[in-house]
Design an enzyme around this catalytic site. Structure first.
Site, PDB file in Angstrom:
ATOM      1  N   GLY A 164       0.799  -1.221   0.000  1.00 24.86           N
ATOM      2  CA  GLY A 164       0.000   0.000   0.000  1.00 24.86           C
ATOM      3  C   GLY A 164       0.832   1.271   0.000  1.00 24.86           C
ATOM      4  N   GLY A 165       2.086   1.170  -0.495  1.00 25.21           N
ATOM      5  CA  GLY A 165       2.899   2.378  -0.645  1.00 25.21           C
ATOM      6  C   GLY A 165       3.563   2.855   0.635  1.00 25.21           C
ATOM      7  N   HIS A 208       0.922  -1.373 -14.133  1.00 25.31           N
ATOM      8  CA  HIS A 208       0.861  -2.486 -13.179  1.00 25.31           C
ATOM      9  C   HIS A 208      -0.004  -3.572 -13.816  1.00 25.31           C
ATOM     10  CE1 HIS A 208      -0.152  -3.992  -8.871  1.00 25.31           C
ATOM     11  NE2 HIS A 208      -0.509  -4.882  -9.762  1.00 25.31           N
ATOM     12  N   LYS A 237      -6.532   0.548  -5.784  1.00 29.53           N
ATOM     13  CA  LYS A 237      -7.010   0.356  -7.151  1.00 29.53           C
ATOM     14  C   LYS A 237      -8.454   0.839  -7.273  1.00 29.53           C
ATOM     15  CE  LYS A 237      -4.029  -3.654  -7.633  1.00 29.53           C
ATOM     16  NZ  LYS A 237      -3.987  -5.126  -7.442  1.00 29.53           N
ATOM     17  N   GLU A 288       6.097  -8.277  -7.063  1.00 33.53           N
ATOM     18  CA  GLU A 288       5.680  -9.030  -5.884  1.00 33.53           C
ATOM     19  C   GLU A 288       4.636 -10.066  -6.228  1.00 33.53           C
ATOM     20  OE1 GLU A 288       2.912  -6.342  -3.264  1.00 33.53           O
ATOM     21  OE2 GLU A 288       4.624  -5.136  -3.863  1.00 33.53           O
ATOM     22  N   ARG A 292      -3.453 -14.765  -2.315  1.00 31.84           N
ATOM     23  CA  ARG A 292      -4.869 -14.826  -1.934  1.00 31.84           C
ATOM     24  C   ARG A 292      -5.734 -14.676  -3.187  1.00 31.84           C
ATOM     25  NH1 ARG A 292      -2.929  -9.607  -1.239  1.00 31.84           N
ATOM     26  NH2 ARG A 292      -3.987  -8.161  -2.627  1.00 31.84           N
ATOM     27  N   VAL A 295      -9.432  -8.893  -4.921  1.00 33.14           N
ATOM     28  CA  VAL A 295     -10.662  -8.125  -5.129  1.00 33.14           C
ATOM     29  C   VAL A 295     -11.067  -8.206  -6.612  1.00 33.14           C
ATOM     30  CG1 VAL A 295     -11.697  -5.812  -5.019  1.00 33.14           C
ATOM     31  CG2 VAL A 295     -10.075  -6.525  -3.261  1.00 33.14           C
TER      32      VAL A 295
HETATM   33  C1  MV4 Z   1       7.628   1.183  -8.343  1.00 34.18           C
HETATM   34  C2  MV4 Z   1       7.454   2.353  -9.105  1.00 34.18           C
HETATM   35  C3  MV4 Z   1       8.505   2.748  -9.905  1.00 34.18           C
HETATM   36  N1  MV4 Z   1       9.645   2.046  -9.930  1.00 34.18           N
HETATM   37  N2  MV4 Z   1       8.804   0.512  -8.407  1.00 34.18           N
HETATM   38  C4  MV4 Z   1       4.818  -0.499  -6.044  1.00 34.18           C
HETATM   39  C5  MV4 Z   1       3.623  -0.822  -5.263  1.00 34.18           C
HETATM   40  C6  MV4 Z   1       2.549  -0.073  -5.968  1.00 34.18           C
HETATM   41  N3  MV4 Z   1       1.452   0.183  -5.106  1.00 34.18           N
HETATM   42  C7  MV4 Z   1       3.263   1.176  -6.413  1.00 34.18           C
HETATM   43  N4  MV4 Z   1       4.565   0.777  -6.680  1.00 34.18           N
HETATM   44  C8  MV4 Z   1       5.482   1.373  -7.464  1.00 34.18           C
HETATM   45  N5  MV4 Z   1       6.667   0.704  -7.553  1.00 34.18           N
HETATM   46  C9  MV4 Z   1       9.779   0.952  -9.181  1.00 34.18           C
HETATM   47  N6  MV4 Z   1      10.947   0.290  -9.209  1.00 34.18           N
HETATM   48  C10 MV4 Z   1       6.258   3.053  -8.995  1.00 34.18           C
HETATM   49  C11 MV4 Z   1       5.280   2.588  -8.143  1.00 34.18           C
HETATM   50  C12 MV4 Z   1       4.165   3.479  -7.989  1.00 34.18           C
HETATM   51  C13 MV4 Z   1       4.269   4.615  -7.157  1.00 34.18           C
HETATM   52  C14 MV4 Z   1       5.422   4.900  -6.442  1.00 34.18           C
HETATM   53  C15 MV4 Z   1       5.513   6.022  -5.637  1.00 34.18           C
HETATM   54  C16 MV4 Z   1       4.420   6.893  -5.515  1.00 34.18           C
HETATM   55  C17 MV4 Z   1       3.259   6.648  -6.211  1.00 34.18           C
HETATM   56  C18 MV4 Z   1       3.161   5.493  -7.028  1.00 34.18           C
HETATM   57  C19 MV4 Z   1       2.003   5.246  -7.712  1.00 34.18           C
HETATM   58  C20 MV4 Z   1       1.923   4.142  -8.511  1.00 34.18           C
HETATM   59  C21 MV4 Z   1       3.012   3.262  -8.642  1.00 34.18           C
END
Ligand code: MV4
Length: 447
Positions: A164-165, A208, A237, A288, A292, A295
């Protein structure tokens, strides 16, 4: 086959699981907190049992109460749904001790997937593409600087047990890395109880895309295609589609093969999801794995004709993989809209309260998974997901036209919902073109 399944969840997913049980001629037992004594999952199950007060730690997250409920009602299996205890290794262990089947993967798969830097290591070893970054965790700035010298800036710090960031930080320079590493570490410690963080090259505006895996107890593993999940806001999402847009057949095939290899390399069982980021050049990378039912599983069901929850139950009961999974065809396009009790005009803040009136859309290509009923009080204690509107069309154009008219039909009165926000997305030119990525909402809708 099981005689009776305890459904360890609430809301729409509890009802989804009860429906699968009914179709398989298995009895279902609902659990509910005192805040849910008027809820639909309790009504629809064959039996129900109260597991405690509204606070989740004392009810839906209370393992002894859940196990106790399964024992006193003589259940031979527990389905955890998503969220709550669905990826909790302690529940799986307790199930083993009490001779109850946990409908899900083995405990070691859950443990590995929960530790993201470790999962990435395993995938790297098995030649599954991963994002350039640290091998495992970084514990100090010296180590971190060395990794970034190799991969270049910008980089992203991620908490190994995160989700969840939370604990995520983008670093554009050495200075930012020095500033953010201690912050990411302490955020991880307070949110997840561990200081484990890792580094990856930051990918600008990725998509994604995740692949659905189905695996039986005999080593047979199949992939049921992919879902595009880039339309998200603050890591929640909002819209998911199957299949993904603007993805070459070549990449799609390679990704599916890698998803199967990923599941094979950890001896995965039951249903699971392999998540990838796809960059602007269509390179893809494992990020990752989810252990499970998710949704957004219905969009896969709509384009494959499979029932993923029934498959989960059958495989947990020891059945071999459904033969229909071998030669499934992706048919048309499905889009899911998450209808939340949130106010899009007020920073999406939760809007619990009484639903005074509602109308649910119908007609061709419309599926609704919901637990709402009239005069129903949305409890402030739980997730704000009210309903999933799942639309099927022969192609994306038809699915979008249907989505528009279904969202027009959908009425929920008494509370605010995300329905108006979905209508706005459907008016966006780039959405209509399928030009979407994980920063779409902030870039195109400014929230
Ligand atoms: C990232 C990325 C860019 N580069 N990883 C991973 C979990 C998902 N919820 C968001 N993730 C991201 N992983 C790499 N190597 C960009 C995202 C990302 C994001 C990252 C920071 C702040 C907002 C974001 C929003 C969507 C995706």
């Amino acid at each position: 086959m099981f005689r009776r399944i305890l459904v360890a969840n609430r809301g729409e997913i509890a009802i989804r699981i009860i429906r699968a049980c009914k179709e398989l001629d298995i009895e279902s037992v609902a659990v509910y907190s005192t805040a849910d004594s008027n809820s639909m999952h309790k009504e629809l199950a064959d039996k129900s049992i109260c597991i405690g007060p509204p606070i989740v730690n004392k009810s839906y997250l209370n393992i002894s109460n859940i196990i106790g409920a399964a024992e006193v009602t003589n259940c031979d299996a527990i389905h955890p749904g998503y969220g709550f205890l669905s990826e909790n290794p302690k529940l799986v262990e307790k199930c083993k001790e009490t001779d109850i089947v946990f409908i899900g993967p083995p405990v070691n798969s859950i443990n590995l997937a929960g530790n993201k830097s470790e999962a990435i290591k395993v995938m790297r070893k098995n030649k599954i593409p991963v994002i350039p970054g640290s091998i495992g965790n970084v514990t100090n700035i010296r180590e971190a600087l060395k990794v970034c010298k190799r991969i270049g800036y910008p980089v992203i710090l991620k908490a190994s047990f995160g989700g969840g960031g939370k604990g995520m930080r983008i670093c554009n320079s050495k200075k930012e890395l020095r500033d953010y590493l201690p912050i990411a570490i302490s955020e991880s410690r307070s949110a997840f109880g561990t200081e484990e963080v890792y580094l990856e090259k930051y990918i600008p505006k990725p998509r994604h895309i995740e692949f659905q895996i189905v695996a039986d107890n005999y080593g047979n593993i199949r992939c049921l295609g992919e879902r595009e999940c880039s339309i998200q806001r603050r890591h929640q999402k909002l819209i998911e589609e199957a299949p993904a847009n603007n993805l070459s057949d070549r990449t799609r095939k390679q990704m599916a093969a890698m998803a199967i290899r990923a599941a094979e390399s950890i001896n995965y069982k039951n249903v699971g999801t392999i998540e990838f980021l796809v960059d602007q050049e269509e390179n893809f990378y494992f990020i990752e794995m989810n252990t499970r039912i998710q949704v957004e599983h219905p969009v896969t069901e709509m384009v494959t004709g499979m029932d993923l929850v029934k498959e989960q139950i059958k495989m947990a009961a020891g059945e071999k993989i459904n033969n229909n999974l071998k030669n499934y065809k992706i048919n048309g396009k499905a889009i899911e809209f998450r209808i939340n009790a949130e106010d899009p005009d007020n920073n999406f803040s939760p809007c619990p309260g009484r639903i005074t009136d509602y109308f649910i859309p119908g007609g061709p290509g419309v599926r609704i998974d919901t637990y709402i009923h009239s005069n129903f009080n949305i409890s402030p204690f739980y997730d704000s997901l009210l309903a999933k509107l799942i639309i099927w069309g022969n192609d994306r154009k038809e699915a979008i036209a249907r989505s528009k008219r279904a969202l027009e039909e959908f009425k929920v009165e008494g509370i605010k919902t995300t329905i108006p926000f979905h209508k706005k997305i459907l008016d966006n030119k780039n959405f209509l073109l399928g030009n979407i990525h994980t920063h779409f909402i902030e870039e195109e809708l400014g929230v």
